[in-house]
Design an enzyme around this catalytic site. Structure first.
Site, short mmCIF file in Angstrom:
data_model
loop_
_atom_site.label_atom_id
_atom_site.label_comp_id
_atom_site.label_asym_id
_atom_site.label_seq_id
_atom_site.Cartn_x
_atom_site.Cartn_y
_atom_site.Cartn_z
N GLU A 164 0.80 -1.22 0.00
CA GLU A 164 0.00 0.00 0.00
C GLU A 164 0.84 1.27 0.00
O GLU A 164 0.71 2.10 0.93
CB GLU A 164 -0.93 0.01 1.22
CG GLU A 164 -1.89 -1.15 1.29
CD GLU A 164 -2.97 -0.97 2.34
OE1 GLU A 164 -2.88 -0.04 3.15
OE2 GLU A 164 -3.93 -1.77 2.34
N GLU A 363 -5.52 -8.49 0.88
CA GLU A 363 -6.03 -8.11 2.20
C GLU A 363 -7.49 -7.74 2.08
O GLU A 363 -7.90 -7.07 1.14
CB GLU A 363 -5.29 -6.89 2.78
CG GLU A 363 -3.97 -7.16 3.40
CD GLU A 363 -3.33 -5.91 4.00
OE1 GLU A 363 -4.05 -5.05 4.54
OE2 GLU A 363 -2.10 -5.80 3.91
C1 BGC Z 1 -2.77 -2.42 6.21
C2 BGC Z 1 -2.53 -3.13 7.50
C3 BGC Z 1 -3.51 -2.65 8.55
C4 BGC Z 1 -4.91 -2.92 8.06
C5 BGC Z 1 -6.01 -2.61 9.03
C6 BGC Z 1 -4.25 -2.33 5.86
O1 BGC Z 1 -4.50 -1.28 5.00
O2 BGC Z 1 -2.01 -3.02 5.19
O3 BGC Z 1 -1.21 -2.89 7.86
O4 BGC Z 1 -3.30 -3.20 9.80
O5 BGC Z 1 -5.09 -2.11 6.92
O6 BGC Z 1 -6.10 -1.27 9.39
#
Ligand code: BGC
Length: 458
Positions: A164, A363
């Site tokens: 990101e 993610e």
């Molecule tokens: C990030 C993580 C973060 C998660 C939840 C994501 O955008 O890559 O590092 O913990 O969001 O906030």
């Protein structure tokens, strides 16, 4: 239960700074430093030194991988742990051994290991000299990446250059949420551009030097698709502008090797062009990543600009206003809208605008506060998380059935971890982690994921 094809992969994503703790770590990242000088900025004053302690406990924690039967595991190497002297690129032997042993523990389970090189964790010493605004950081990151390839290429399956980059830039240089808390559009563009040059250089080096290996390289991008308030032409224009700025900019650079003419015109007209060289621009043209990793959490809703603009200070929101959709569902603990359909729209975007380039969801997840209240028969019954996953997978499956080239879904995250300024407020894990006793236990969502994985293999 939704059934996925046998070769569709289910995994988890984590990061070094959010899981390892600070034992034997010689260098400070900007986060470490920020926590030291302003601990009050972090929920309950819990810092990155106090995490689920993978440095000591990874073996114990990883046993849960077997229980769930996970197939992909992503974490990151911390620049500030592996390298003792950032400028001289001197390796820390203890860190080298830690990562080797940790990675072996994953590989012995025949799980695909993806290792990322930058997860919001630039060394503090580099920030003192301009951080990612300084082109020297590109060179130093490149050296760090080369060291990682040399040390771990034989054990790592796939590499990611950055996690990101845009979220990192936005938090530190645009919205001022994270240290150094700068709010400057032009500087944020320079930082983003420099990170992307570093990405391209690392991909090119990897592709030129590891040609005979089957390992792949990717980048992890956060996508927040933009939606207009209405069909009003000005609302649509505002949303198109936002998509151009935050979505196509990233995807165009990474997949097409250049920015759109439209975006370049906008940057020129507003005196926002970053400093660049021809040589750097050529880096974007050489090699492509093997696949794209996309993080999806929430959509971005906008409407035409109706509020007053601040004179003499151009910001992205000088060109639109945020819009709250009255029908939205929100995760109240994080304040993020839950919009599973967004995943379907992303899939179609990649299909239509980017030639159906291969990709995975790297993610997606839901952070919830005080999960203890959902404990029943000694297990956290996180049905809200199961619903969240299910709804997103439903839309993803629909997209795949219609031809989207998505081959996997990784959840944020495996085990409750430290989450930047929210620290341990919201829990994201399939596995719970008790901060006081260091005990772990599977949540209902972990068992659900196991069922999903088992059902697909039948
Ligand atoms: C990030 C993580 C973060 C998660 C939840 C994501 O955008 O890559 O590092 O913990 O969001 O906030």
């Amino acid at each position: 239960m939704i059934k996925f094809a046998k070769d569709f992969l289910f995994g988890v994503s984590l990061s070094g700074p959010q899981t390892e703790g600070d034992k034997n770590k010689k260098n400070q990242s900007v986060m470490d430093y920020w926590f030291k000088i302003q601990p009050e900025d972090f929920y309950d004053r819990i810092g990155p030194n106090y995490t689920c302690d993978f440095y000591n406990n990874y073996k114990e924690h990883l046993k849960w991988l077997d229980v769930i039967g996970l197939e992909v595991y992503r974490t990151s190497i911390q620049w500030t742990r592996l390298i003792d002297d950032i400028y001289k690129c001197k390796i820390n032997d203890d860190a080298k051994n830690f990562y080797l042993n940790y990675f072996k523990e994953i590989k012995k389970r025949k799980i695909k290991l993806v290792v990322n090189l930058h997860h919001f964790d630039i060394p503090k010493i580099l920030l003192d000299n301009g951080g990612w605004e300084n082109k020297e950081t590109i060179y130093l990151f490149f050296q760090f990446a080369k060291i990682c390839f040399e040390l771990f290429e034989d054990i790592v399956d796939e590499w990611a250059t950055f996690n990101e980059p845009l979220a990192d830039v936005d938090s530190k240089y645009l919205y001022g949420w994270h240290y150094p808390k700068i709010k400057n559009f032009k500087r944020s563009i320079q930082v983003f551009y420099n990170m992307m040059v570093a990405h391209a250089k690392v991909v090119n080096y990897y592709k030129d030097n590891f040609k005979n290996k089957h390992n792949k390289i990717t980048i992890i991008l956060n996508v927040t698709p933009s939606y207009p308030r209405s069909n009003d032409i000005d609302d649509i224009k505002a949303s198109d502008f936002n998509n151009m700025l935050i979505t196509y900019s990233q995807l165009d650079l990474v997949l097409k090797g250049e920015l759109s003419k439209e975006l370049i015109v906008f940057l020129k007209e507003n005196n926002l062009l970053p400093e660049y060289t021809k040589l750097e621009l050529n880096e974007f043209k050489k090699h492509k990543i093997d696949y794209l990793s996309l993080n999806y959490y929430q959509p971005f809703r906008v409407m035409k600009k109706e509020s007053k603009t601040i004179k003499n200070q151009i910001m992205p929101w000088s060109f639109y206003d945020h819009y709250e959709w009255p029908d939205r569902r929100v995760n109240p603990y994080r304040g993020w809208e839950i919009y599973p359909e967004g995943i379907y729209d992303i899939a179609n975007l990649i299909k239509e605008k980017y030639n159906n380039f291969p990709w995975m969801i790297s993610e997606n997840g839901m952070g919830v506060q005080d999960e203890d209240r959902f404990r029943k028969d000694n297990i956290i019954n996180d049905d809200y998380r199961i619903d969240f996953i299910n709804e997103h997978l439903d839309w993803l499956k629909k997209a795949i059935d219609e031809g989207a080239n998505c081959f996997g879904y990784s959840l944020w995250t495996f085990i409750d971890c430290w989450s930047w300024t929210n620290a341990y407020k919201n829990r994201y894990g399939l596995i719970e982690y008790d901060l006081d006793t260091q005990k772990t236990n599977i949540k209902k969502s972990g068992l659900y994921l196991k069922e999903l994985i088992d059902s697909k293999n039948k």
